[in-house]
Write an enzyme that holds these catalytic residues in place. Structure first.
Site, mmCIF file in Angstrom:
data_model
loop_
_atom_site.group_PDB
_atom_site.id
_atom_site.type_symbol
_atom_site.label_atom_id
_atom_site.label_comp_id
_atom_site.label_asym_id
_atom_site.label_seq_id
_atom_site.Cartn_x
_atom_site.Cartn_y
_atom_site.Cartn_z
ATOM 1 N N GLY A 6 3.712 83.094 11.445
ATOM 2 C CA GLY A 6 5.360 83.053 10.739
ATOM 3 C C GLY A 6 5.505 81.408 10.096
ATOM 4 O O GLY A 6 4.996 80.640 10.420
ATOM 5 N N LEU A 7 6.161 81.854 9.252
ATOM 6 C CA LEU A 7 6.429 81.400 8.125
ATOM 7 C C LEU A 7 7.291 80.542 8.431
ATOM 8 O O LEU A 7 8.673 81.231 7.973
ATOM 9 C CB LEU A 7 6.447 81.593 6.933
ATOM 10 C CG LEU A 7 4.738 82.451 5.934
ATOM 11 C CD1 LEU A 7 5.275 82.875 4.429
ATOM 12 C CD2 LEU A 7 3.900 80.972 5.529
ATOM 13 N N SER A 8 7.514 79.209 8.632
ATOM 14 C CA SER A 8 9.356 78.818 9.222
ATOM 15 C C SER A 8 9.899 78.211 7.365
ATOM 16 O O SER A 8 11.058 77.694 7.784
ATOM 17 C CB SER A 8 9.069 77.302 9.839
ATOM 18 O OG SER A 8 8.520 76.736 9.655
ATOM 19 N N GLY A 10 8.224 75.644 6.077
ATOM 20 C CA GLY A 10 7.858 74.335 6.506
ATOM 21 C C GLY A 10 6.496 73.908 5.586
ATOM 22 O O GLY A 10 5.498 75.756 5.571
ATOM 23 N N ASP A 12 3.497 73.216 7.435
ATOM 24 C CA ASP A 12 2.620 73.297 8.329
ATOM 25 C C ASP A 12 2.091 75.088 8.525
ATOM 26 O O ASP A 12 1.507 75.504 7.999
ATOM 27 C CB ASP A 12 2.509 73.049 9.861
ATOM 28 C CG ASP A 12 2.787 71.293 9.859
ATOM 29 O OD1 ASP A 12 2.526 70.688 9.622
ATOM 30 O OD2 ASP A 12 3.806 71.448 10.662
ATOM 31 N N SER A 13 3.391 75.774 8.613
ATOM 32 C CA SER A 13 3.138 77.627 8.141
ATOM 33 C C SER A 13 2.254 78.211 7.348
ATOM 34 O O SER A 13 1.491 78.765 7.241
ATOM 35 C CB SER A 13 4.407 78.194 8.889
ATOM 36 O OG SER A 13 4.916 77.471 8.238
ATOM 37 N N MET A 32 11.328 84.243 11.170
ATOM 38 C CA MET A 32 12.066 84.506 12.253
ATOM 39 C C MET A 32 13.396 84.351 12.315
ATOM 40 O O MET A 32 13.875 82.961 12.578
ATOM 41 C CB MET A 32 11.473 83.991 13.922
ATOM 42 C CG MET A 32 10.529 84.755 14.085
ATOM 43 S SD MET A 32 9.419 84.062 15.463
ATOM 44 C CE MET A 32 7.654 83.159 14.900
ATOM 45 N N CYS A 96 11.229 79.291 24.094
ATOM 46 C CA CYS A 96 11.325 79.534 23.137
ATOM 47 C C CYS A 96 9.997 80.165 22.503
ATOM 48 O O CYS A 96 9.615 80.968 22.485
ATOM 49 C CB CYS A 96 11.715 78.974 21.533
ATOM 50 S SG CYS A 96 11.948 80.124 20.289
ATOM 51 N N GLY A 120 1.740 77.743 12.696
ATOM 52 C CA GLY A 120 1.418 76.542 12.194
ATOM 53 C C GLY A 120 1.409 75.418 13.087
ATOM 54 O O GLY A 120 1.087 74.230 12.641
ATOM 55 N N CYS A 196 15.834 73.071 17.108
ATOM 56 C CA CYS A 196 16.069 74.068 14.754
ATOM 57 C C CYS A 196 17.483 74.921 14.912
ATOM 58 O O CYS A 196 18.053 74.220 14.273
ATOM 59 C CB CYS A 196 15.419 75.601 15.175
ATOM 60 S SG CYS A 196 15.996 76.573 16.271
#
EC number: 2.8.1.13
Length: 366
Positions: A6-8, A10, A12-13, A32, A96, A120, A196
């Site tokens: 999962g790449l947000s 940010g 961390d991911s 997502m 969530c 992340g 978010c």
């Protein structure tokens, strides 16, 4: 092994994806898409998706988008608003993670042929055997300041067994250093500090936009039930709040209780904020299959707090069968415990489990 990360958008991911690539995993990145397009109500997600795509390009991996807006709206945003209607203070991130980020996301990833998912999050997963039962345990991250295990306490064994947390042993400083060395565009992107979908951490703005007609002015009462003023609507108040009450009592007062049935907000002195116990529902146990007797634990009822010693007591019905609810008795009274928030149970740095605070037994309140 095929892993969907999962790449947000940010750092961390992004670093989680890089670490998995370096370890030889077959990595694909996914973002997502969660936020409905209602200008002026929710945050915009367009920049996050673009940043995630740039990160994937830099890492040389494929990037896809999962459109989860409809489910996110019904399961998380609507839940958030409904909890406020009921006079509670929800933790939507807690729900969530269970329903969306490790629920719907995992389901779709498995359908698309991936073996595992990764994020992340700062937490650890440990595979072990307890009493002949294979268990996937959840542990706190090495970086205590960034640890996010509190938000993951509702994850099931299936979800944990299919998840990877590459950042569990890393500090935030090390993560940023890795991102900088890799030339990632988000190496110094500020951390997200709020929910978010809520712009500028302004909860009431979102609630009023979606359900303003559900809230009305009502009574402020003291802990003896006497009316002492008028409040603007339950959505404007949370347990422990002092500012913005506009009540002159000659001494500081705080919100100690909200009651949606009577549309009242109870205020009291600092010492009246303390709770003896709570009841947690929707409890998920991670450490073992079941807990059928009282045990000593440590508990957190808010993310940014120290763990507190307590007793965890499984509740049973008249037929002595488990109800799925647990009572938490604090060894020392705990301050500002809010219905709707997450109660997470610990032994050392392992998460026993967690649930939603359904009710609170407060000191000195009728």
């Amino acid at each position: 092994m095929k892993v969907l990360v999962g790449l947000s958008g940010g750092v961390d991911s992004a670093v989680a994806a890089k670490l998995l690539i370096d370890q030889g995993y077959d990595v694909t990145g996914v973002t997502m898409q969660l936020l409905p397009k209602l200008s002026g109500i929710y945050k915009e997600q367009t920049d996050d998706i673009e940043d995630a795509k740039k990160v994937a390009d830099k890492l040389g991996i494929k990037h896809i988008v999962y459109d989860m807006r409809e489910t996110f709206k019904t399961e998380i945003i609507d839940y958030f608003v409904e909890e406020y209607k009921q006079g509670r203070t929800p933790n939507p991130c807690f729900i969530c993670n269970s329903k969306i980020k490790f629920g719907l996301f995992l389901e779709q990833a498995l359908k698309d042929g991936f073996d595992k998912i990764a994020t992340g999050h700062y937490a650890k997963i440990e595979k072990t055997e307890i009493e002949g039962d294979e268990r996937f345990l959840l542990r706190q991250a090495e970086d205590a300041q960034k640890d996010q295990s509190y938000f993951l306490a509702l994850l099931t064994q299936e979800q944990l067994s299919r998840s990877i947390f590459p950042l569990g042993d890393f500090t935030k400083e090390k993560v940023r250093s890795i991102a900088e060395d890799a030339g990632l565009i988000n190496a110094h992107r500020p951390d997200s500090q709020d929910i978010c979908f809520v712009p500028d951490d302004d909860y009431t703005r979102v609630i009023n936009a979606l359900a303003a007609g559900s809230f009305k002015e009502g009574k402020f009462i003291d802990t003896m039930g006497n009316e002492i003023g008028r409040h603007k609507g339950l959505q404007y108040y949370t347990i422990g709040q002092r500012r913005g009450l506009a009540i002159a009592m000659g001494y500081p007062v705080y919100v100690v209780k909200k009651d949606a049935k009577t549309n009242t907000v109870t205020v009291g002195k600092d010492e009246e904020l303390f709770a003896e116990s709570l009841i947690a529902s929707r409890v998920n146990i991670i450490l073992k299959k079941t807990i059928d007797k009282e045990i000593d634990i440590e508990v957190k009822t808010r993310y940014r707090q120290q763990k507190k010693k307590a007793k965890l007591i499984p509740l049973k019905n008249e037929e002595f069968k488990p109800t799925g609810k647990f009572k938490v008795e604090f060894i020392e009274p705990e301050k500002a415990v809010a219905e709707g928030q997450a109660a997470v149970f610990y032994t050392g740095d392992y998460i026993i489990g967690g649930g939603i605070i359904e009710s609170v037994e407060r000191l000195g309140i009728l």
